[in-house]
Scaffold this active site. Structure first.
Site, PDB file in Angstrom:
ATOM      1  CG  HIS A 532      -1.863   1.143   1.271  1.00 15.57           C
ATOM      2  ND1 HIS A 532      -2.394   1.612   2.437  1.00 15.57           N
ATOM      3  CD2 HIS A 532      -2.340   1.970   0.292  1.00 15.57           C
ATOM      4  CE1 HIS A 532      -3.172   2.659   2.189  1.00 15.57           C
ATOM      5  NE2 HIS A 532      -3.145   2.895   0.904  1.00 15.57           N
ATOM      6  CG  HIS A 537      -0.039   6.311  -0.499  1.00 13.82           C
ATOM      7  ND1 HIS A 537      -0.810   7.416  -0.187  1.00 13.82           N
ATOM      8  CD2 HIS A 537      -0.881   5.242  -0.405  1.00 13.82           C
ATOM      9  CE1 HIS A 537      -2.046   7.044   0.075  1.00 13.82           C
ATOM     10  NE2 HIS A 537      -2.115   5.724  -0.053  1.00 13.82           N
ATOM     11  CG  HIS A 723      -4.371   3.670  -4.006  1.00 17.25           C
ATOM     12  ND1 HIS A 723      -5.578   4.283  -3.765  1.00 17.25           N
ATOM     13  CD2 HIS A 723      -3.659   3.771  -2.850  1.00 17.25           C
ATOM     14  CE1 HIS A 723      -5.587   4.754  -2.534  1.00 17.25           C
ATOM     15  NE2 HIS A 723      -4.443   4.456  -1.951  1.00 17.25           N
ATOM     16  CG  ASN A 727      -6.927   2.678   0.275  1.00 16.84           C
ATOM     17  OD1 ASN A 727      -6.184   2.944   1.222  1.00 16.84           O
ATOM     18  ND2 ASN A 727      -8.105   3.264   0.135  1.00 16.84           N
ATOM     19  CB  ILE A 876      -8.196   8.238   0.567  1.00 14.95           C
ATOM     20  CG1 ILE A 876      -8.560   8.270   2.046  1.00 14.95           C
ATOM     21  CG2 ILE A 876      -8.406   6.851  -0.004  1.00 14.95           C
ATOM     22  CD1 ILE A 876      -8.525   9.625   2.685  1.00 14.95           C
TER      23      ILE A 876
END
Length: 876
Positions: A532, A537, A723, A727, A876
C-alpha cells in the site's frame, strides 16, 4: 452569526450609504466590438477576509484579466504574445448563499475586441483583493471567427503581491513544445520556471513550488533518542523515493532532520492546488474525528474494560460493531471532554452519550461471524482480499532465501516433504511443482533482517512462510506455516524455525489458528508498508512532482496524467505528519513499530518500475506464464484469481486508451525523441524523483512510442487500479482485527508453560492476548475506516473533472470509448461474481470481489465504505 447569508448584502448597503455606490465596474466604449465572458470561481469562506475583499473591490482593486494573443507577438516585448487591455470582473451573477460555505460564484467580464491582437491563447489574472480564491473556469463567448473559447483553470489564485511573476492560464488547447504558437512560447516556459522554484527557502501556502526532498521529516530527535529516525533517501543504506520539499527549519538535536508541525497540524506545505477540496476536507475531518485515540490519556484507555487493554472474548470484539464500547460512567465521559472538543466528541458518541467507538460492521463478518477462521478463507484472501499481490508460484523445494548467506547464514526453509504431502490430495511435491500446483505466501526475507530489533519492542513475532496447494476446484489449501526467528547465537548462524500443519480440533487446532494469526500479522504489516504505502503512495509522488516541474499544462502527457495525481501529495504529507512519523499511528498499530519505515526502505532496494505493470508483475511472481493464444498474452496458473482476472481487463483498457491518446500526438518514434519537455521529465524522474535507482538498467529509455505508452500505462495503473485493490478492501477485511491482526505480543506458547495451558483451556482468550490489544485495535480500526472511504467528490477511472478537458476531438472520442469499455468490464465482473463456479469470488465469508469495479454509480457514491470503485488517483 445566525443570519450570515445576509451579511454581504448588508455590507453593500452600508457602502452605498456612505459612498453612493456598491461596486467597482469596468468602463467600456460601447462603440467597439465586445467579447463577453463568464468567470467561475470559489471564494474563501473566511468572513473577515470577505469584508476586506469588498473594500478592495469598492476602491477598484478587485480582480483583473488581461488576454494574451496566440497569433501576434509584440515586437516591443520580445515578440511575446501581444497583451490586451486589463479589465475587471463585473457583478456576480450567482447569489452567494452563505459566507461560511465554499460556494462557487459566476461573474461577468467584458473585453474590447482588438483585431490587432487576434485570437487569445492565454490570459494573465491579477488578484488585488485581500484573500485568495479558487479559479475554476473562464469562458469567452463569440470570439470573431472562432466562437467560444474555454479556459479550464482549477487553481487557487492568491493576492498578486504573493507572486514574483504573473499568474497565467492557457486555453484548453494541447501542443507539443515544438508546435506551441510562438507568441505563447515564452509564457509556457516561464510558467514552468515558476513551478520549479529556486530550490531554497521555507515554502508557504501561496507558493506553487514543486521540488524534491528526502524523507527527513519523520523523526523527532528533540524529544529524545527513542524518537530519532534515519533519513530515507539519498544513500545506499536507506534508498527511497523523494517527497515534496517543504524546507522547514532543522531540529536542534540533528541538523539533517527537518522540524515538524504540532501533532494535529494539518497545514503542511504542498502546492495549494494539491490540497483537498473543501468538500473532501470536510469528509476527511468528519471521519478522522473517530481516530482520536492517540490523544486520549492512559487513564482513560485503561478504563475501557474490566481487563485493561484486552478483549476477553470474540464477542467483546463484535461489540465494537454491534453495540460499541460502553463507558463505565458519566465521569469518564466528562474526563474525555477535557481532551476532545465537543464538536469532535459528538461524532464519536451516540446521542445518549453512553457509548464510544461504535464502528460499521465489516463485510467479513456480516454474513457469518466465524467463517473467517476457516482455512479456505485464510487462503482465499491471498487472491481476493486486501493484499492479493504477494502470493507467488513455488518452483523449488524447500523454499530458498535470497538473503546474503555471509550475513544471515542458512535461511532455507525447514519444511519437509513428509510434513506437507500428507495433505496434498495424493500429489507429491515434485509433481505439484511440475504442474504449477504449489504456491507460497513468503514474508521471510523482508522481515528477517529486522526481526531481532523488532522483537526488542513490545512486538513478539516471526518471519513466516505459508505453503499452499491449488486444488482441482480452483481453491487454495494451506499445507504448512513456517515461523522463523534469528538464531540466538547471531544472524550468521541462520534461522531457527518451527513448522505447523493444519488441524481442526483440540490444542492442535488452537495452535494452528495461532500460526495463521502470525502469518496474517506478517501479511498485514507488509501490506500497509509495502503493497500500500511504498508501492502506490510513495513511488507515485515523484511522478507528481516531475510532471508539474517539466510538463506544461499545454502538454498532452500532462493532460493525460494530471487526473491521476489528484490529492496524492497532500494525503502523503498528512501521512508523514500523523501516520508514518516517529510515534505515529502506524508505529502504534503495526508490528514493525519504530522500524516500519526503515524496513520499507530495505524492500525499496528491489523496486523495479517496469515490473509495476500488472502483466510483468504476475509473471515475476510466477502466477502466470506467457501464452500468445490468450487475450493478454499470458495465462493465469490460478484461473480463479479475482484480482488478476479483473485487473488484466482494467490494465488492457488503460493500455488501449493510452495507446490511442499518445498515437494522436506522436506519429513517430522521432517525435517522442524530439519532445524536449518529455525528455527532461523522464531524465528528472530517474535522476531526481527516484534518484537512488537512477543507475538501474531497467528504466525505459523513452526513445519511442512503445516506451511512452508502457510508461504512462504503468503510472495510471499504479495510481488508480492497483491502489484501489490494496486500499479500499482494508475495512471490509481488516476492520475485524482478528481476521487481519497487525501486532503479535507474545510468541507461540511452548508445551508445559502457563500460556500453553491457557491456550488449551481458553483458546479465545489466549488468541486475543496474542494479537492486537484493545487500544491498538480501536486506533487501527479508526485509521482503516478513514482510509477505506471514498470521498463524496471522488473522480473515478473513466471520468474527468470537466468534459471539455481538451479541445481535440479524437482524444475525447477515445476517452469515451475507454469509459464505455470500463462499463462493459464491470458487467463482466458482476457476471463472474454471480457464477458459482468461481469459489474464490465469494468464499466462506460470502464477500464478493468488487475492489476493481470501475463503476461510478450512485450506489458507490452513497456509501463511502462500499468497497468498490476505482478512483483516478492515490487520493486517500
Amino acid at each position: 452569526m445566525g443570519n450570515c447569508s445576509s451579511t454581504p448584502e448588508l455590507f453593500e448597503k452600508v457602502l452605498e450609504m456612505f459612498c453612493g455606490r456598491t461596486q467597482h465596474k469596468s468602463i467600456h466604449n460601447n462603440t467597439k466590438k465586445k467579447i463577453k465572458g463568464t468567470v467561475v470561481l470559489r471564494k474563501t469562506n473566511d468572513f473577515g477576509a470577505l469584508i476586506l475583499d469588498r473594500v478592495h473591490e469598492f476602491f477598484g482593486r478587485g480582480v483583473s484579466l488581461q488576454l494574451i494573443s496566440a497569433v501576434h507577438g509584440d515586437p516591443d516585448n520580445g515578440n511575446r504574445g501581444k497583451l490586451g487591455k486589463a479589465v475587471h470582473l463585473e457583478r456576480s451573477i450567482t447569489t452567494i448563499t452563505s459566507v461560511l460555505s465554499a460556494v462557487e460564484a459566476a461573474f461577468n467580464i467584458t473585453f474590447d475586441w482588438d483585431e490587432a491582437m487576434g485570437f487569445p491563447g492565454a490570459f494573465i489574472i491579477r488578484n488585488h483583493r485581500h484573500s485568495q480564491f479558487y479559479l475554476k473556469t473562464v469562458t469567452l463567448e463569440d470570439i470573431p471567427g472562432h466562437g467560444q473559447l474555454l479556459f479550464i483553470c482549477n487553481s487557487w489564485v492568491y493576492p498578486a503581491h504573493r507572486y514574483n511573476y504573473d499568474r497565467i492560464f492557457f486555453s484548453n488547447k494541447t501542443f507539443l513544445p515544438c508546435n506551441t504558437p510562438e507568441p505563447l512560447r515564452y509564457y509556457r516556459e516561464q510558467e514552468l520556471i515558476g513551478l520549479r522554484g529556486n530550490g531554497s527557502g521555507m515554502l508557504k501556502e501561496w507558493d506553487r513550488v514543486y521540488d524534491y526532498a528526502y524523507y527527513n521529516d519523520l523523526g523527532m530527535p528533540d524529544k529524545g533518542p527513542e524518537y530519532a529516525r534515519p533519513v530515507l533517501g539519498g544513500s545506499k543504506t536507506y534508498p527511497y523515493p523523494r517527497r515534496g520539499r517543504t524546507d522547514r527549519p532543522p531540529t536542534e538535536a540533528d541538523p539533517n532532520i527537518e522540524s515538524r508541525l504540532p501533532l494535529l497540524g494539518l497545514n503542511i506545505y504542498v502546492p495549494r492546488d494539491e490540497r483537498f477540496s473543501p468538500v473532501k476536507m470536510s469528509d476527511f475531518l468528519a471521519c478522522a474525528l473517530k481516530s482520536v485515540g492517540q490523544v486520549l490519556p492512559a487513564e482513560i484507555v485503561a478504563l475501557f474494560d474490566k481487563t485493561p487493554n484486552e478483549f476477553d472474548t470474540f464477542q467483546d470484539v463484535l461489540n465494537l460493531y454491534e453495540r460499541g464500547v460502553k463507558l463505565p460512567n458519566r465521569a469518564l465521559l466528562n474526563k474525555i471532554r477535557e481532551y476532545i472538543p465537543c464538536e469532535i466528541l459528538k461524532e464519536l458518541v451516540r446521542s445518549d452519550g453512553e457509548r464510544l467507538f461504535k464502528f460499521p460492521m465489516p463485510d467479513v463478518i456480516k454474513e457469518d461471524k466465524s467463517a473467517w477462521r476457516k482455512d479456505e478463507e485464510f487462503a482465499r484472501e491471498m487472491l481476493a482480499g486486501v493484499n492479493p499481490v504477494v502470493i507467488r508460484g513455488l518452483q523449488e523445494f524447500p523454499p530458498a532465501s535470497k538473503l546474503d548467506p555471509i550475513i544471515y547464514g542458512n535461511q532455507t526453509s525447514t519444511v519437509t516433504r513428509e510434513q506437507i504431502e500428507k495433505n496434498m490430495n495424493g500429489l507429491t511435491v515434485d509433481k505439484a511443482i511440475k504442474n504449477n500446483k504449489l504456491f507460497i505466501l513468503d514474508h521471510h526475507d523482508a522481515l528477517m533482517p529486522y526481526l531481532r530489533r523488532i522483537n526488542t519492542t513490545s512486538t513478539k513475532t516471526y518471519a513466516s512462510r505459508t505453503l499452499l496447494l491449488l486444488q482441482d476446484d480452483g481453491t487454495l489449501k494451506p499445507l504448512a506455516i513456517e515461523l522463523s526467528l534469528p538464531h540466538p547465537q547471531g544472524d550468521q548462524h541462520g534461522a531457527t524455525s518451527q513448522v505447523f500443519t493444519p488441524a481442526e480440533h483440540g490444542i492442535e487446532g488452537s495452535v494452528w489458528q495461532l500460526a495463521k494469526a502470525y502469518a496474517a500479522v506478517n501479511d498485514s504489516g507488509y501490506h500497509q508498508l509495502i503493497s500500500h504505502w511504498l508501492n502506490t503512495h510513495a513511488v507515485i509522488e515523484p511522478f507528481v512532482i516531475a510532471t508539474n516541474r517539466q510538463l506544461s499544462v499545454l502538454h498532452p502527457i500532462y493532460k493525460l496524467l494530471h487526473p491521476h495525481f489528484r490529492d496524492t501529495m497532500y494525503i502523503n504529507a498528512l501521512a508523514r505528519q500523523i501516520l508514518i512519523n516517529a510515534g505515529g499511528v502506524l508505529e502504534k498499530t503495526v508490528f514493525p513499530a519504530k522500524y516500519a519505515m526503515e524496513m520499507s526502505s530495505f524492500v525499496y532496494k528491489n523496486w523495479n518500475f517496469t515490473e509495476q505493470g500488472l502483466p510483468s508483475e504476475l509473471l515475476k511472481r510466477g502466477v502466470a506464464v506467457r501464452d500468445s493464444r490468450q487475450p493478454y498474452g499470458l495465462r493465469l496458473l490460478i484461473e480463479d484469481y479475482p484480482y488478476a482476472v479483473d485487473g488484466l481487463e482494467i490494465w488492457s483498457a488503460i493500455e488501449t486508451w493510452v495507446r490511442e491518446y499518445c498515437s494522436f500526438y506522436y506519429s513517430t518514434d522521432e517525435s517522442v525523441q524530439g519532445d524536449s519537455e518529455l525528455q527532461l521529465w523522464w531524465i528528472e524522474l530517474r535522476n531526481e524523483g527516484h534518484g537512488d535507482k537512477k543507475d538501474e538498467a531497467w528504466w525505459p529509455e523513452m526513445q519511442g512510442r512503445a516506451q511512452l505508452i508502457q510508461t504512462c500505462t504503468i503510472i495510471i495503473w499504479v495510481a488508480s487500479a492497483l491502489h484501489a485493490a490494496v486500499n479500499f478492501g482494508q475495512y471490509p477485511y481488516a476492520g475485524y482485527l482478528p481476521n487481519r491482526p497487525t501486532i503479535s505480543r507474545r510468541f507461540m506458547p511452548e508445551p508445559g508453560t502457563r500460556e500453553y495451558a491457557e491456550l488449551e483451556s481458553n483458546p479465545e482468550s489466549a488468541f486475543l492476548k496474542t494479537i492486537t490489544a484493545q487500544f491498538q485495535t480501536l486506533l487501527g480500526v479508526s485509521l482503516i475506516e478513514i482510509l477505506s472511504r471514498h470521498a463524496t467528490d471522488e473522480i473515478y477511472l473513466g471520468q474527468r473533472e470537466s468534459p471539455d478537458w481538451t479541445s481535440d476531438a479524437q482524444p475525447l472520442e477515445a476517452f469515451e470509448r475507454f469509459r464505455m469499455q470500463l462499463v462493459q468490464i464491470e458487467h463482466r465482473i458482476v457476471q463472474r461474481n454471480n457464477d458459482k463456479r468461481w469459489k474464490n469470488r465469494f468464499g466462506p465469508v460470502k464477500v464478493p470481489y468488487t475492489l476493481l469495479y470501475p463503476s461510478t454509480s450512485d450506489s458507490i457514491r452513497a456509501s463511502g465504505l462500499s468497497g468498490m470503485g476505482i478512483p483516478n488517483s492515490v487520493s486517500i
